[in-house]
Design a protein around this motif. Structure first.
Motif, short mmCIF file in Angstrom:
data_model
loop_
_atom_site.label_atom_id
_atom_site.label_comp_id
_atom_site.label_asym_id
_atom_site.label_seq_id
_atom_site.Cartn_x
_atom_site.Cartn_y
_atom_site.Cartn_z
N ILE A 1 0.97 -0.65 -0.17
CA ILE A 1 0.44 -0.15 -0.46
C ILE A 1 0.77 1.61 -0.19
N ALA A 2 -0.07 2.80 -0.77
CA ALA A 2 0.76 3.65 -0.67
C ALA A 2 0.03 4.65 -0.92
N PRO A 3 0.44 6.12 -0.62
CA PRO A 3 -0.66 7.15 -1.04
C PRO A 3 -1.28 6.86 -3.09
N PRO A 4 -1.73 7.66 -3.17
CA PRO A 4 -2.44 6.80 -4.65
C PRO A 4 -1.55 8.41 -5.39
N ARG A 5 -1.20 7.60 -6.61
CA ARG A 5 -0.92 9.08 -7.36
C ARG A 5 -1.70 9.56 -7.64
N GLN A 6 -1.30 10.90 -8.51
CA GLN A 6 -2.55 11.63 -8.63
C GLN A 6 -1.96 11.88 -10.29
N ARG A 7 -3.51 11.40 -10.92
CA ARG A 7 -3.45 11.15 -12.37
C ARG A 7 -4.57 11.00 -13.00
N ASP A 8 -4.76 11.21 -14.67
CA ASP A 8 -6.16 10.87 -14.97
C ASP A 8 -6.36 9.69 -14.64
N ARG A 9 -8.21 9.53 -14.07
CA ARG A 9 -9.00 8.34 -13.56
C ARG A 9 -8.88 7.69 -14.76
#
Length: 352
Positions: A332-340
């Motif tokens: 687990i890790a913080p979510p990436r900022q991306r175009d979902r």
């Protein structure tokens, strides 16, 4: 005779013989274990006794030094660990064990329970699909044999049980994901009809999502046996675009990780994954699985000790709840900022 309803309090061996279509002498040979009788006839006599509600504890005054065990499957190491604990405690008491597997099927569960009862054990330790409706568990109670459920939640009052708080455990882990910034979390589980544990864990996921003001997604239910070999997440990923997937057990979590890798996604960089159970080999995969550990071998030992105490009249049925243990991993890790809206299709088709 098969259409007759008999009050279990008044049922005699003669009634059992009539229902089974055999002589009283044959019933006597079955219930005492002395004298020749075919396996088919033995099963018929036991089935007749159970149908009539004739207590097999009364029918079998001489039990064998055996503990019967009924579990869904040995393919999941969590059950193998519990069986190891049961067998260790049984051996220390001079007992043997007999094992049956239901393959997460309520119908098989009932049939195997009847067979195990016919072995005249001192009692049975069992994990059933749903203790509130289990015909296998009802058979044990009618037979007046000591029984302990293991892993099952919501076991009826008066029935001994050893289980962790599945709902609280999953809620705690879902809270971790929310704290990391995840807002789009899916829950993948074995079919609820096959596992009350899966249903309780999904309830914990819902609790966490609602408490955080988020909308819980409907569960993705899969077959335990087939899904442990392969899960195709293509449609799920395209539709939901999750940043995290919670699996209801470690085996499913490992399969989820493999499926994500086939799709060109990385764990935890693209999708975080969690499991449940804390099986040993989950610590050795890459990335190391973030999960909840159940003290399975200890739970097996507790269940066997409780059964032995009940069988000897030293204790009444109790429901024990050992602590679950959060087991931190690297999945687990913080979510990436991306175009979902495009991330999954882009990963699958890097040249398009």
């Amino acid at each position: 005779m098969r259409g007759r309803t008999v009050n279990s309090a008044d049922t005699t061996i003669r009634d059992v013989a009539g229902r089974a279509g055999c002589s009283i002498a044959t019933v006597s040979r079955v219930v005492t274990g002395h004298g020749p009788v075919s396996e088919e006839m033995r099963k018929r006599v036991v089935a007749a006794a159970l149908e009539l509600g004739f207590p097999l504890a009364r029918a079998f005054p001489e039990t064998r030094p055996v503990i019967s065990i009924l579990i869904p499957s040995l393919t999941n190491p969590v059950f193998a660990a519990a069986v190891a604990g049961i067998e260790q405690r049984a051996r220390s008491a001079g007992m043997f064990t007999i094992l049956g597997q239901s393959n997460y099927d309520p119908a098989q569960e009932e049939a195997i329970a009847a067979t195990l009862i016919a072995e005249r054990p001192i009692g049975m330790i069992m994990t059933v699909c749903d203790p509130s409706s289990s015909l296998a568990l009802q058979r044990l109670r009618k037979a007046e044999l000591p029984v302990v459920t293991i892993y099952n939640e919501d076991t009826p009052q008066g029935v001994a049980a050893v289980q962790v708080d599945n709902r609280a455990a999953i809620r705690q882990m879902a809270d971790e994901l929310v704290a990391l910034g995840h807002r789009h979390i899916l829950f993948l589980a074995g079919k609820f009809i096959s596992s009350d544990r899966s249903a309780s864990r999904y309830a914990g996921y819902r609790d966490a999502m609602l408490a955080a003001g988020l909308s819980p997604a409907p569960p993705i239910e899969v077959d335990f046996i087939d899904a442990s070999r392969d899960i195709d997440l293509t449609e799920v990923m395209v539709e939901w675009q999750p940043t995290a997937i919670m699996a209801s057990n470690d085996l499913l979590a490992v399969t989820v990780i493999a499926s994500l890798r086939r799709a060109g996604l990385s764990v935890p960089e693209d999708v975080s994954v969690t499991g449940f159970d804390g099986i040993d080999f989950a610590r050795h995969i890459h990335p190391r699985l973030h999960t909840i550990r159940q003290p399975s071998q200890v739970m097996g030992t507790l269940a066997a000790s409780l059964l032995l105490d009940m069988a000897t009249g030293h204790k009444a049925p109790q429901q024990l709840r050992p602590d679950f243990i959060p087991q931190a991993g690297d999945s687990i890790a913080p979510p990436r900022q991306r175009d979902r809206s495009a991330s999954f299709s882009t990963k699958r088709n890097p040249k398009s």
